[in-house]
Design a protein around this motif. Structure first.
Motif, PDB file in Angstrom:
ATOM      1  N   LEU A  80       0.837  -1.196   0.000  1.00 46.68           N
ATOM      2  CA  LEU A  80       0.000   0.000   0.000  1.00 46.68           C
ATOM      3  C   LEU A  80       0.872   1.246   0.000  1.00 46.68           C
ATOM      4  N   SER A  81       0.472   2.237  -0.770  1.00 44.35           N
ATOM      5  CA  SER A  81       1.224   3.489  -0.798  1.00 44.35           C
ATOM      6  C   SER A  81       0.568   4.496   0.144  1.00 44.35           C
ATOM      7  N   LEU A  82       1.403   5.292   0.808  1.00 43.51           N
ATOM      8  CA  LEU A  82       0.868   6.323   1.703  1.00 43.51           C
ATOM      9  C   LEU A  82      -0.003   7.320   0.949  1.00 43.51           C
ATOM     10  N   GLU A  83       0.379   7.645  -0.268  1.00 44.63           N
ATOM     11  CA  GLU A  83      -0.434   8.602  -1.032  1.00 44.63           C
ATOM     12  C   GLU A  83      -1.813   8.034  -1.332  1.00 44.63           C
ATOM     13  N   ASP A  84      -1.893   6.750  -1.676  1.00 46.97           N
ATOM     14  CA  ASP A  84      -3.193   6.126  -1.927  1.00 46.97           C
ATOM     15  C   ASP A  84      -4.024   6.070  -0.645  1.00 46.97           C
ATOM     16  N   ILE A  85      -3.380   5.721   0.468  1.00 43.21           N
ATOM     17  CA  ILE A  85      -4.083   5.677   1.748  1.00 43.21           C
ATOM     18  C   ILE A  85      -4.637   7.054   2.083  1.00 43.21           C
ATOM     19  N   ALA A  86      -3.809   8.075   1.947  1.00 43.50           N
ATOM     20  CA  ALA A  86      -4.231   9.438   2.262  1.00 43.50           C
ATOM     21  C   ALA A  86      -5.375   9.889   1.358  1.00 43.50           C
ATOM     22  N   ALA A  87      -5.257   9.626   0.071  1.00 41.92           N
ATOM     23  CA  ALA A  87      -6.299  10.037  -0.878  1.00 41.92           C
ATOM     24  C   ALA A  87      -7.628   9.342  -0.576  1.00 41.92           C
ATOM     25  N   GLN A  88      -7.581   8.054  -0.286  1.00 42.00           N
ATOM     26  CA  GLN A  88      -8.809   7.321   0.034  1.00 42.00           C
ATOM     27  C   GLN A  88      -9.434   7.828   1.327  1.00 42.00           C
ATOM     28  N   ASN A  89      -8.589   8.163   2.305  1.00 41.95           N
ATOM     29  CA  ASN A  89      -9.102   8.661   3.577  1.00 41.95           C
ATOM     30  C   ASN A  89      -9.786  10.005   3.402  1.00 41.95           C
ATOM     31  N   ILE A  90      -9.170  10.904   2.652  1.00 45.32           N
ATOM     32  CA  ILE A  90      -9.773  12.221   2.414  1.00 45.32           C
ATOM     33  C   ILE A  90     -11.083  12.078   1.646  1.00 45.32           C
ATOM     34  N   ALA A  91     -11.108  11.188   0.659  1.00 43.14           N
ATOM     35  CA  ALA A  91     -12.345  10.958  -0.102  1.00 43.14           C
ATOM     36  C   ALA A  91     -13.446  10.418   0.813  1.00 43.14           C
ATOM     37  N   LYS A  92     -13.097   9.497   1.698  1.00 42.73           N
ATOM     38  CA  LYS A  92     -14.074   8.936   2.640  1.00 42.73           C
ATOM     39  C   LYS A  92     -14.629  10.028   3.548  1.00 42.73           C
ATOM     40  N   LEU A  93     -13.742  10.868   4.084  1.00 42.29           N
ATOM     41  CA  LEU A  93     -14.190  11.929   4.976  1.00 42.29           C
ATOM     42  C   LEU A  93     -15.035  12.975   4.252  1.00 42.29           C
ATOM     43  N   ALA A  94     -14.662  13.301   3.012  1.00 45.27           N
ATOM     44  CA  ALA A  94     -15.447  14.255   2.227  1.00 45.27           C
ATOM     45  C   ALA A  94     -16.842  13.702   1.948  1.00 45.27           C
ATOM     46  N   ASP A  95     -16.921  12.402   1.666  1.00 43.05           N
ATOM     47  CA  ASP A  95     -18.219  11.764   1.438  1.00 43.05           C
ATOM     48  C   ASP A  95     -19.071  11.821   2.695  1.00 43.05           C
ATOM     49  N   ARG A  96     -18.466  11.510   3.832  1.00 43.50           N
ATOM     50  CA  ARG A  96     -19.214  11.570   5.090  1.00 43.50           C
ATOM     51  C   ARG A  96     -19.680  12.995   5.384  1.00 43.50           C
ATOM     52  N   GLN A  97     -18.797  13.954   5.113  1.00 45.40           N
ATOM     53  CA  GLN A  97     -19.173  15.346   5.351  1.00 45.40           C
ATOM     54  C   GLN A  97     -20.344  15.748   4.468  1.00 45.40           C
ATOM     55  N   SER A  98     -20.304  15.351   3.208  1.00 46.27           N
ATOM     56  CA  SER A  98     -21.386  15.720   2.284  1.00 46.27           C
ATOM     57  C   SER A  98     -22.716  15.078   2.682  1.00 46.27           C
ATOM     58  N   ARG A  99     -22.649  13.941   3.352  1.00 45.78           N
ATOM     59  CA  ARG A  99     -23.870  13.264   3.809  1.00 45.78           C
ATOM     60  C   ARG A  99     -24.235  13.629   5.244  1.00 45.78           C
ATOM     61  N   GLY A 100     -23.411  14.484   5.877  1.00 47.29           N
ATOM     62  CA  GLY A 100     -23.698  14.929   7.238  1.00 47.29           C
ATOM     63  C   GLY A 100     -23.494  13.854   8.295  1.00 47.29           C
ATOM     64  N   VAL A 101     -22.535  12.934   8.064  1.00 45.28           N
ATOM     65  CA  VAL A 101     -22.317  11.843   9.025  1.00 45.28           C
ATOM     66  C   VAL A 101     -20.860  11.786   9.492  1.00 45.28           C
ATOM     67  N   LEU A 102     -20.214  12.954   9.609  1.00 46.30           N
ATOM     68  CA  LEU A 102     -18.847  12.956  10.141  1.00 46.30           C
ATOM     69  C   LEU A 102     -18.829  12.484  11.586  1.00 46.30           C
ATOM     70  N   GLY A 103     -19.829  12.879  12.355  1.00 48.39           N
ATOM     71  CA  GLY A 103     -19.924  12.417  13.737  1.00 48.39           C
ATOM     72  C   GLY A 103     -20.510  11.016  13.775  1.00 48.39           C
ATOM     73  N   GLY A 104     -20.566  10.456  14.951  1.00 48.24           N
ATOM     74  CA  GLY A 104     -21.110   9.120  15.089  1.00 48.24           C
ATOM     75  C   GLY A 104     -20.009   8.089  15.140  1.00 48.24           C
ATOM     76  N   SER A 105     -20.392   6.845  14.948  1.00 51.03           N
ATOM     77  CA  SER A 105     -19.401   5.774  15.026  1.00 51.03           C
ATOM     78  C   SER A 105     -19.659   4.743  13.944  1.00 51.03           C
ATOM     79  N   GLY A 106     -18.678   3.929  13.692  1.00 50.86           N
ATOM     80  CA  GLY A 106     -18.798   2.886  12.680  1.00 50.86           C
ATOM     81  C   GLY A 106     -18.050   3.255  11.420  1.00 50.86           C
ATOM     82  N   ASP A 107     -17.436   2.265  10.820  1.00 54.87           N
ATOM     83  CA  ASP A 107     -16.656   2.497   9.610  1.00 54.87           C
ATOM     84  C   ASP A 107     -17.549   2.750   8.390  1.00 54.87           C
ATOM     85  N   ASP A 108     -18.727   2.181   8.370  1.00 47.67           N
ATOM     86  CA  ASP A 108     -19.580   2.245   7.177  1.00 47.67           C
ATOM     87  C   ASP A 108     -20.719   3.249   7.343  1.00 47.67           C
ATOM     88  N   ARG A 109     -20.356   4.476   7.750  1.00 49.34           N
ATOM     89  CA  ARG A 109     -21.372   5.522   7.890  1.00 49.34           C
ATOM     90  C   ARG A 109     -21.688   6.127   6.562  1.00 49.34           C
TER      91      ARG A 109
END
Length: 109
Positions: A80-109
């Motif tokens: 795994l590359s750090l750049e790929d990990i970082a990019a996927q993490n930012i994309a995941k967080l942006a998706d959660r933010q757009s859906r209003g689910v940054l808070g809460g718990s669970g990986d599959d929010r």
């Protein structure tokens, strides 16, 4: 410095992938370094009234760097590359933010 450049530089000081128990060593190292950061944070809470402006940022930089080294080498161990990990993490967080689910718990929010 690009994250993948850092990862390649970190690998120059890493043990061989096939060293006995190397994954276990890397996992314990990562947990140990993050534990050191938490321990220093605990002392700020205990001794400095939770005033994190008094954290020695030079020391924090060193400890975060140690944690980053273990993370980089562990990621490489699994291809795994750090750049790929970082990019996927930012994309995941942006998706959660757009859906209003940054808070809460669970990986599959």
């Amino acid at each position: 410095m690009r994250m993948d450049d850092y990862q390649q530089a970190a690998l120059r000081t890493a043990a061989p992938r096939d060293k006995h128990n190397e994954v276990f060593h890397l996992l314990l190292g990562l947990v140990g370094e993050t534990g050191e950061i938490a321990e220093k944070a605990k002392k700020i809470v205990r001794d400095r009234g939770s005033d994190f402006t008094r954290w020695d940022t030079g020391d924090l930089t060193k400890e975060l760097g140690d944690a980053l080294w273990y993370l980089a080498v562990l990621a490489d161990h699994f291809g795994l590359s750090l750049e790929d990990i970082a990019a996927q993490n930012i994309a995941k967080l942006a998706d959660r933010q757009s859906r209003g689910v940054l808070g809460g718990s669970g990986d599959d929010r």
